[in-house]
Write a protein that holds these residues in place. Structure first.
Motif, PDB file in Angstrom:
ATOM      1  N   SER A 200      23.558  83.975  56.905  1.00 53.43           N
ATOM      2  CA  SER A 200      23.016  83.986  58.261  1.00 53.43           C
ATOM      3  C   SER A 200      22.675  82.579  58.731  1.00 53.43           C
ATOM      4  CB  SER A 200      21.771  84.868  58.303  1.00 53.43           C
ATOM      5  OG  SER A 200      21.223  84.895  59.595  1.00 53.43           O
ATOM      6  N   SER A 201      22.094  81.789  57.834  1.00 56.84           N
ATOM      7  CA  SER A 201      21.732  80.416  58.190  1.00 56.84           C
ATOM      8  C   SER A 201      22.975  79.576  58.456  1.00 56.84           C
ATOM      9  CB  SER A 201      20.910  79.791  57.059  1.00 56.84           C
ATOM     10  OG  SER A 201      20.493  78.493  57.377  1.00 56.84           O
TER      11      SER A 201
ATOM     12  N   PHE B  24      15.313  82.618  65.021  1.00 59.92           N
ATOM     13  CA  PHE B  24      14.411  83.543  64.349  1.00 59.92           C
ATOM     14  C   PHE B  24      15.193  84.661  63.661  1.00 59.92           C
ATOM     15  CE2 PHE B  24      11.782  87.371  64.245  1.00 59.92           C
ATOM     16  CZ  PHE B  24      10.634  86.911  63.618  1.00 59.92           C
ATOM     17  N   ALA B  25      16.156  85.218  64.372  1.00 62.30           N
ATOM     18  CA  ALA B  25      16.981  86.279  63.788  1.00 62.30           C
ATOM     19  C   ALA B  25      17.751  85.770  62.577  1.00 62.30           C
ATOM     20  CB  ALA B  25      17.946  86.829  64.838  1.00 62.30           C
ATOM     21  N   ALA B  26      18.224  84.513  62.672  1.00 58.44           N
ATOM     22  CA  ALA B  26      18.996  83.944  61.568  1.00 58.44           C
ATOM     23  C   ALA B  26      18.138  83.661  60.347  1.00 58.44           C
ATOM     24  CB  ALA B  26      19.681  82.661  62.023  1.00 58.44           C
ATOM     25  N   THR B  27      16.816  83.488  60.544  1.00 64.86           N
ATOM     26  CA  THR B  27      15.927  83.170  59.421  1.00 64.86           C
ATOM     27  C   THR B  27      15.267  84.402  58.814  1.00 64.86           C
ATOM     28  OG1 THR B  27      14.002  82.827  60.859  1.00 64.86           O
ATOM     29  CG2 THR B  27      15.400  80.906  60.408  1.00 64.86           C
ATOM     30  N   LEU B  28      15.472  85.570  59.409  1.00 64.21           N
ATOM     31  CA  LEU B  28      14.775  86.774  58.933  1.00 64.21           C
ATOM     32  C   LEU B  28      15.056  87.054  57.458  1.00 64.21           C
ATOM     33  CD1 LEU B  28      15.057  89.345  61.866  1.00 64.21           C
ATOM     34  CD2 LEU B  28      12.979  88.314  60.916  1.00 64.21           C
TER      35      LEU B  28
ATOM     36  N   THR C 147       9.902  76.171  54.347  1.00 60.20           N
ATOM     37  CA  THR C 147       9.694  74.902  55.050  1.00 60.20           C
ATOM     38  C   THR C 147      10.759  74.702  56.114  1.00 60.20           C
ATOM     39  OG1 THR C 147       8.665  73.899  53.101  1.00 60.20           O
ATOM     40  CG2 THR C 147       9.550  72.396  54.760  1.00 60.20           C
ATOM     41  N   GLY C 148      12.004  74.989  55.772  1.00 55.78           N
ATOM     42  CA  GLY C 148      13.082  74.871  56.748  1.00 55.78           C
ATOM     43  C   GLY C 148      12.908  75.821  57.914  1.00 55.78           C
ATOM     44  N   THR C 149      12.391  77.007  57.649  1.00 55.95           N
ATOM     45  CA  THR C 149      12.167  77.978  58.724  1.00 55.95           C
ATOM     46  C   THR C 149      11.104  77.489  59.693  1.00 55.95           C
ATOM     47  OG1 THR C 149      12.849  79.859  57.365  1.00 55.95           O
ATOM     48  CG2 THR C 149      11.378  80.321  59.220  1.00 55.95           C
ATOM     49  N   THR C 150       9.954  77.087  59.178  1.00 57.09           N
ATOM     50  CA  THR C 150       8.868  76.652  60.062  1.00 57.09           C
ATOM     51  C   THR C 150       9.227  75.363  60.800  1.00 57.09           C
ATOM     52  OG1 THR C 150       7.792  75.557  58.171  1.00 57.09           O
ATOM     53  CG2 THR C 150       7.072  77.786  58.724  1.00 57.09           C
TER      54      THR C 150
ATOM     55  N   PRO D  45      17.215  67.888  56.765  1.00 61.58           N
ATOM     56  CA  PRO D  45      17.270  68.699  57.982  1.00 61.58           C
ATOM     57  C   PRO D  45      16.893  70.151  57.697  1.00 61.58           C
ATOM     58  CG  PRO D  45      19.232  67.326  57.787  1.00 61.58           C
ATOM     59  CD  PRO D  45      18.497  67.209  56.483  1.00 61.58           C
ATOM     60  N   PRO D  46      16.170  70.793  58.626  1.00 57.75           N
ATOM     61  CA  PRO D  46      15.714  72.176  58.396  1.00 57.75           C
ATOM     62  C   PRO D  46      16.836  73.153  58.083  1.00 57.75           C
ATOM     63  CG  PRO D  46      14.562  71.222  60.268  1.00 57.75           C
ATOM     64  CD  PRO D  46      15.610  70.236  59.874  1.00 57.75           C
ATOM     65  N   HIS D  47      17.986  73.033  58.775  1.00 59.46           N
ATOM     66  CA  HIS D  47      19.066  73.998  58.528  1.00 59.46           C
ATOM     67  C   HIS D  47      19.579  73.889  57.096  1.00 59.46           C
ATOM     68  CE1 HIS D  47      21.625  70.460  59.402  1.00 59.46           C
ATOM     69  NE2 HIS D  47      22.505  71.064  58.628  1.00 59.46           N
ATOM     70  N   ARG D  48      19.577  72.665  56.552  1.00 58.57           N
ATOM     71  CA  ARG D  48      20.037  72.470  55.177  1.00 58.57           C
ATOM     72  C   ARG D  48      19.020  73.029  54.185  1.00 58.57           C
ATOM     73  NH1 ARG D  48      22.326  66.712  54.339  1.00 58.57           N
ATOM     74  NH2 ARG D  48      23.719  67.604  55.898  1.00 58.57           N
ATOM     75  N   LEU D  49      17.743  72.856  54.489  1.00 59.11           N
ATOM     76  CA  LEU D  49      16.704  73.425  53.633  1.00 59.11           C
ATOM     77  C   LEU D  49      16.824  74.946  53.564  1.00 59.11           C
ATOM     78  CD1 LEU D  49      13.492  71.394  54.602  1.00 59.11           C
ATOM     79  CD2 LEU D  49      14.664  71.388  52.393  1.00 59.11           C
ATOM     80  N   ARG D  50      17.059  75.562  54.723  1.00 61.84           N
ATOM     81  CA  ARG D  50      17.176  77.022  54.736  1.00 61.84           C
ATOM     82  C   ARG D  50      18.378  77.485  53.919  1.00 61.84           C
ATOM     83  NH1 ARG D  50      15.917  76.022  60.241  1.00 61.84           N
ATOM     84  NH2 ARG D  50      18.091  76.318  60.880  1.00 61.84           N
ATOM     85  N   LEU D  51      19.500  76.804  54.068  1.00 60.67           N
ATOM     86  CA  LEU D  51      20.708  77.188  53.344  1.00 60.67           C
ATOM     87  C   LEU D  51      20.535  76.989  51.845  1.00 60.67           C
ATOM     88  CD1 LEU D  51      23.657  78.088  53.313  1.00 60.67           C
ATOM     89  CD2 LEU D  51      24.314  75.702  53.725  1.00 60.67           C
ATOM     90  N   LEU D  52      20.115  75.790  51.456  1.00 62.94           N
ATOM     91  CA  LEU D  52      19.947  75.503  50.026  1.00 62.94           C
ATOM     92  C   LEU D  52      18.867  76.381  49.407  1.00 62.94           C
ATOM     93  CD1 LEU D  52      20.183  71.590  50.056  1.00 62.94           C
ATOM     94  CD2 LEU D  52      21.930  73.228  49.326  1.00 62.94           C
TER      95      LEU D  52
END
Length: 386
Positions: free
Chosen positions: A373-374, A200-204, A306-309, A259-266
């Motif tokens: 952060s991600s 959660f902290a990493a996605t803020l 989407t990656g966060t949720t 993968p969610p982590h890749r979605l958040r980064l991209l």
């Protein structure tokens, strides 16, 4: 139920191309437009926090009927508004109605879906809000472009649609039996369970960047197009919003295998580049860069959220999800509402050009922070698909 939610969000997206028309006709300051978007987001947030769990106790249908009735009232206020103050009142009512509908509709869509289509139901519930905003902006923009009395026509159509939607919802089957505890459920419950606190902290920062991007293209770009580029045509701002939110919807719908982590980064990287392009558009008055910013910002917005949720939800128990989403939306809509209001306060002492460039700089910095952060959380956790 998902149709009702899309209808409510279509109404929420419709002011984007119309408020600049009111500005020209009534001669009020640009900061009043940003205030209208800011109070909408704050009202929506408060409603989600207070009655987000109410439908679990009184049923989905009563809350949905109340939400549609509230939005019908907002459309009537828009229709007969004599001044900008009443437009702001309408936006507050609209925010309350949208917040009331959000939790009830999302739950009902999943519950009404056949067992084999539960995942699809959840996906539809997740995409409906962004799709509705895109359709609403385009709908109002097209009418404003080709119909003489555009504001009256848009709100009249939406009054009729809300009235029909309210009547239709009376016959939708209830999916949740009433249970005690309705009053106690009104106390906001915001929590981040231990297993997902690090994530959660990493996605803020990514969440903040997502909703800054939403505020930019939903509330500020129409003002920028008129003040910087001389584009007063309503369809210009409407198309920018449609491109942004349409691409956000498309990415959300098609990124199931990523993968969610890749979605958040991209997503964070795309939003950062989009914000930089937007700054470049302001500096050089290159309109093409605004459209490039809309494409990258919209795609990044859809990917990041989407990656966060998708990353957070599997890590918590079902009864913990309401508190978790309350925490996510607290960050999200505070970012959207406060940033819009601050932008309005700044535009008076400086200029639209300076305000917009500053907004772009902040969005780019926050999005880059989200990417870092991600990536850092991914390195620390070393857990696949998180």
């Amino acid at each position: 139920m998902s149709t009702a939610m899309v209808l409510i969000l279509v109404a929420a997206g419709s002011p984007t191309p119309l408020l600049p028309i009111y500005e020209r006709e009534w001669g009020f300051a640009p900061w009043m437009l940003t205030l209208a978007f800011g109070v909408y987001a704050i009202a929506l947030l408060v409603t989600i926090l207070v009655i987000g769990s109410l439908s679990d106790h009184i049923g989905r249908r009563p809350l949905m009927i109340a939400a549609l009735g509230g939005d019908l009232l907002a459309m009537l206020v828009f229709l007969f508004a004599p001044s900008v103050g009443w437009l702001i009142v309408a936006r507050v009512i609209q925010g309350l109605a949208t917040g009331a509908a959000s939790s009830a509709v999302s739950a009902a869509v999943v519950e009404l879906a056949p067992e084999r289509h539960k995942k699809l139901g959840a996906q539809v519930a997740g995409m409906a809000p962004i799709a509705g905003l895109a359709i609403g902006a385009l709908f109002a923009g097209l009418i404003a472009q080709f119909v003489a009395d555009a504001t009256f026509t848009v709100w009249l159509v939406l009054v009729l649609a809300m009235a029909l939607g309210t009547v239709f919802t009376l016959f939708v089957p209830e999916t949740s039996a009433p249970k005690p505890g309705a009053v106690a459920s009104l106390v906001p419950r915001i929590s981040v369970p231990g297993p997902v606190r690090g994530l959660f902290a990493a996605t803020l920062a990514g969440t903040v960047a997502t909703f800054l991007t939403m505020a930019l293209f939903l509330g500020l770009v129409p003002i920028v197009l008129a003040a910087v580029f001389g584009l007063v045509s309503p369809i210009a701002g409407a198309l920018a919003a449609f491109v942004t939110f349409g691409l956000g919807t498309l990415v959300s719908a098609s990124a199931g295998a990523v993968p969610p982590h890749r979605l958040r980064l991209l997503g964070s990287v795309a939003m950062a580049v989009g914000a930089i392009l937007f700054i470049g558009a302001i500096a050089t008055e290159a309109l093409a860069l605004v459209w490039a910013a809309a494409v990258l910002g919209g795609a990044g917005m859809g990917a990041s959220f989407t990656g966060t949720t998708r990353g957070l939800v599997p890590g918590v128990k079902p009864h913990e999800r309401a508190g978790l989403f309350a925490a996510v939306y607290l960050v999200a809509y505070l970012s959207m509402g406060v940033s819009s209001i601050v932008a309005g306060l700044v535009v008076g002492p400086v200029s639209v050009r300076t305000m917009a460039a500053g907004f772009g700089v902040v969005t780019a910095i926050v999005a880059l922070a989200g990417a870092l952060s991600s990536a850092g959380h991914r390195r620390r956790s070393r857990q696949p698909h998180r």
